[in-house]
Motif scaffolding. Structure first.
Motif, PDB file in Angstrom:
ATOM      1  N   VAL A  12      30.997  25.038  43.244  1.00  0.00           N
ATOM      2  CA  VAL A  12      31.910  25.970  42.577  1.00  0.00           C
ATOM      3  C   VAL A  12      32.419  25.341  41.282  1.00  0.00           C
ATOM      4  CG1 VAL A  12      34.017  27.331  42.790  1.00  0.00           C
ATOM      5  CG2 VAL A  12      32.654  26.806  44.818  1.00  0.00           C
ATOM      6  N   THR A  13      32.458  26.136  40.239  1.00  0.00           N
ATOM      7  CA  THR A  13      33.087  25.743  38.978  1.00  0.00           C
ATOM      8  C   THR A  13      33.953  26.900  38.501  1.00  0.00           C
ATOM      9  OG1 THR A  13      31.261  24.278  38.326  1.00  0.00           O
ATOM     10  CG2 THR A  13      32.711  25.078  36.576  1.00  0.00           C
ATOM     11  N   GLY A  14      35.190  26.610  38.172  1.00  0.00           N
ATOM     12  CA  GLY A  14      36.060  27.676  37.686  1.00  0.00           C
ATOM     13  C   GLY A  14      37.525  27.277  37.751  1.00  0.00           C
ATOM     14  N   THR A  15      38.368  28.122  37.190  1.00  0.00           N
ATOM     15  CA  THR A  15      39.819  27.958  37.229  1.00  0.00           C
ATOM     16  C   THR A  15      40.412  29.191  37.892  1.00  0.00           C
ATOM     17  OG1 THR A  15      39.800  26.652  35.189  1.00  0.00           O
ATOM     18  CG2 THR A  15      41.904  27.613  35.858  1.00  0.00           C
ATOM     19  N   PHE A  16      41.209  28.983  38.941  1.00  0.00           N
ATOM     20  CA  PHE A  16      41.691  30.084  39.773  1.00  0.00           C
ATOM     21  C   PHE A  16      43.220  30.104  39.801  1.00  0.00           C
ATOM     22  CE2 PHE A  16      37.688  28.430  41.455  1.00  0.00           C
ATOM     23  CZ  PHE A  16      36.890  29.562  41.420  1.00  0.00           C
ATOM     24  N   GLN A  17      43.769  31.316  39.842  1.00  0.00           N
ATOM     25  CA  GLN A  17      45.215  31.507  39.915  1.00  0.00           C
ATOM     26  C   GLN A  17      45.682  31.418  41.366  1.00  0.00           C
ATOM     27  OE1 GLN A  17      47.413  31.949  37.451  1.00  0.00           O
ATOM     28  NE2 GLN A  17      45.988  32.117  35.723  1.00  0.00           N
ATOM     29  N   LEU A  18      46.558  30.471  41.654  1.00  0.00           N
ATOM     30  CA  LEU A  18      47.003  30.252  43.029  1.00  0.00           C
ATOM     31  C   LEU A  18      47.871  31.387  43.562  1.00  0.00           C
ATOM     32  CD1 LEU A  18      47.823  26.441  42.918  1.00  0.00           C
ATOM     33  CD2 LEU A  18      46.024  27.562  44.245  1.00  0.00           C
ATOM     34  N   ASP A  19      48.462  32.171  42.671  1.00  0.00           N
ATOM     35  CA  ASP A  19      49.352  33.245  43.119  1.00  0.00           C
ATOM     36  C   ASP A  19      48.597  34.437  43.697  1.00  0.00           C
ATOM     37  OD1 ASP A  19      51.654  31.874  42.465  1.00  0.00           O
ATOM     38  OD2 ASP A  19      51.724  32.670  40.421  1.00  0.00           O
ATOM     39  N   ASP A  20      47.276  34.454  43.598  1.00  0.00           N
ATOM     40  CA  ASP A  20      46.500  35.583  44.117  1.00  0.00           C
ATOM     41  C   ASP A  20      45.260  35.044  44.824  1.00  0.00           C
ATOM     42  OD1 ASP A  20      45.249  37.940  44.707  1.00  0.00           O
ATOM     43  OD2 ASP A  20      45.388  38.776  42.676  1.00  0.00           O
ATOM     44  N   THR A  21      45.424  34.621  46.076  1.00  0.00           N
ATOM     45  CA  THR A  21      44.292  34.045  46.804  1.00  0.00           C
ATOM     46  C   THR A  21      43.242  35.095  47.140  1.00  0.00           C
ATOM     47  OG1 THR A  21      45.539  34.301  48.879  1.00  0.00           O
ATOM     48  CG2 THR A  21      45.666  32.165  47.779  1.00  0.00           C
ATOM     49  N   ASP A  22      43.634  36.352  47.309  1.00  0.00           N
ATOM     50  CA  ASP A  22      42.643  37.401  47.545  1.00  0.00           C
ATOM     51  C   ASP A  22      41.711  37.553  46.335  1.00  0.00           C
ATOM     52  OD1 ASP A  22      43.407  38.241  50.163  1.00  0.00           O
ATOM     53  OD2 ASP A  22      45.128  39.269  49.300  1.00  0.00           O
ATOM     54  N   ARG A  23      42.275  37.414  45.155  1.00  0.00           N
ATOM     55  CA  ARG A  23      41.475  37.466  43.940  1.00  0.00           C
ATOM     56  C   ARG A  23      40.480  36.304  43.904  1.00  0.00           C
ATOM     57  NH1 ARG A  23      38.811  40.142  40.062  1.00  0.00           N
ATOM     58  NH2 ARG A  23      38.915  39.117  38.033  1.00  0.00           N
ATOM     59  N   ILE A  24      40.897  35.136  44.384  1.00  0.00           N
ATOM     60  CA  ILE A  24      39.990  33.987  44.425  1.00  0.00           C
ATOM     61  C   ILE A  24      38.811  34.280  45.340  1.00  0.00           C
ATOM     62  CG2 ILE A  24      39.769  31.557  45.059  1.00  0.00           C
ATOM     63  CD1 ILE A  24      42.674  31.171  44.283  1.00  0.00           C
ATOM     64  N   PHE A  25      39.078  34.885  46.513  1.00  0.00           N
ATOM     65  CA  PHE A  25      37.983  35.237  47.426  1.00  0.00           C
ATOM     66  C   PHE A  25      37.018  36.211  46.755  1.00  0.00           C
ATOM     67  CE2 PHE A  25      41.226  34.446  50.978  1.00  0.00           C
ATOM     68  CZ  PHE A  25      40.845  33.120  51.088  1.00  0.00           C
ATOM     69  N   ALA A  26      37.576  37.186  46.027  1.00  0.00           N
ATOM     70  CA  ALA A  26      36.720  38.170  45.360  1.00  0.00           C
ATOM     71  C   ALA A  26      35.840  37.498  44.297  1.00  0.00           C
ATOM     72  CB  ALA A  26      37.585  39.260  44.723  1.00  0.00           C
ATOM     73  N   LEU A  27      36.400  36.557  43.558  1.00  0.00           N
ATOM     74  CA  LEU A  27      35.626  35.850  42.543  1.00  0.00           C
ATOM     75  C   LEU A  27      34.537  34.996  43.178  1.00  0.00           C
ATOM     76  CD1 LEU A  27      38.513  34.764  40.137  1.00  0.00           C
ATOM     77  CD2 LEU A  27      36.748  36.485  39.693  1.00  0.00           C
ATOM     78  N   LEU A  28      34.839  34.355  44.293  1.00  0.00           N
ATOM     79  CA  LEU A  28      33.836  33.546  44.982  1.00  0.00           C
ATOM     80  C   LEU A  28      32.693  34.428  45.486  1.00  0.00           C
ATOM     81  CD1 LEU A  28      36.120  31.112  47.032  1.00  0.00           C
ATOM     82  CD2 LEU A  28      34.792  30.589  44.971  1.00  0.00           C
TER      83      LEU A  28
END
Length: 315
Positions: free
Chosen positions: A272-288
């Protein structure tokens, strides 16, 4: 005013603010005034956090009482629920006043829940940030400048001498900017400005300069290494990955999300490479899921599973 009297006065003030906030007539001006009250000192903020925690603990009416209310006429039902809510508001206020006595120091002065981050200015002018699921005690009485990290992770922007106590030993700073994290029996310290000293309970101490990270247990210092102190991190609400194994990223992400997070072991070695916003973990799952051959399923809001997507292959 004695220490005990001062603590009782602060408890009364916090209780009054708590009652006003729950009155249903809490104005924007009063909210701003409460914010200023909380910012007066670390003791004010710590006491308000305790008040909010206690309100949550006593807010729910017990199930048997709720069931009894349903069987009564409307007037009696309202009266009984009103009595329950009154008891629910009085109990934490009484507890709050009692627990501010000097003999009651067992509960952390500052605490964050899973996924929560918080910052405040300490009495010496240093700025303290608490990461997710963190508990800290403060000790700034009689000329002392010390913190006790009970669990979790903190970041300090120092303005003078400061000591951070942990079960593993002591971190001593002279105005440095640094992070301290407790992880699996180890104390991990990262320095971004200035210099700190690691003092394990046993063994020799060691100094770390800016750009260095060290870890130690009670038995001694384990390792030191260099890191990029300019990279943003959780203090800015970010989680960064640079060709990182997905398993490592998910284990870190699990610290910021309440509930159950599971994944198929076959996903561990995906990169994985990227920068993710910790305030929205659901968004992180969607990006993954959009960038890797995996699918995300939610059994409930608090139960998330990741599995390989057989229709896709890793690039």
């Amino acid at each position: 005013m004695s220490g005990a009297s001062s603590a009782r006065q602060l408890a009364r003030e916090a209780a009054q603010w708590l009652a006003l906030q729950d009155s249903g007539a809490f104005s924007a001006e009063q909210a701003a005034e409460l914010g200023r009250w909380r910012q007066r000192s670390a003791a004010h903020e710590a006491l308000w956090q305790k008040a909010e925690m206690l309100r949550q603990r006593f807010a729910e009416v017990p199930v048997p009482l709720a069931a009894a209310c349903l069987d009564r006429p409307m007037l009696d039902r309202r009266r009984l629920l009103g009595q329950a809510l009154a008891l629910g508001s009085l109990a934490p206020l009484a507890w709050l006043g009692y627990r501010q006595l000097p003999v009651a120091n067992w509960r952390a002065d500052l605490r964050t829940a899973t996924g929560e981050r918080r910052g405040l200015t300490l009495p010496d002018g240093s700025y303290l940030q608490l990461n997710t699921a963190t508990a800290v005690n403060l000790d700034f009485e009689q000329g002392r400048h010390a913190l006790q990290l009970l669990e979790g992770e903190i970041a300090v922007q120092g303005r003078g001498p400061l000591q951070v106590h942990t079960d593993q030993g002591l971190v001593r700073s002279w105005g440095a900017n640094f992070c301290v994290r407790l992880d699996a029996g180890l104390c991990v310290v990262s320095v971004s400005r200035g210099e700190v000293e690691l003092v394990p309970q046993a063994g020799r101490s060691r100094r770390l300069a800016a750009g260095q990270r060290g870890q130690f247990s009670a038995g001694g210092i384990h390792a030191t290494e260099a890191f990029d102190a300019l990279l943003p991190g959780w203090q800015q609400g970010l989680l960064m990955a640079d060709n990182q194994p997905l398993g490592e990223l998910l284990r870190e992400l699990r610290r910021y999300r309440a509930g159950l997070l599971r994944w198929d072991p076959a996903l561990e070695r995906l990169r994985v490479t990227g920068t993710f916003q910790l305030d929205d973990t659901d968004r992180i799952f969607a990006l993954l899921a959009a960038s890797l051959p995996l699918q995300v399923s939610y059994r409930t809001r608090y139960w998330v599973s990741l599995a390989p997507d057989s229709g896709r292959v890793a690039s």
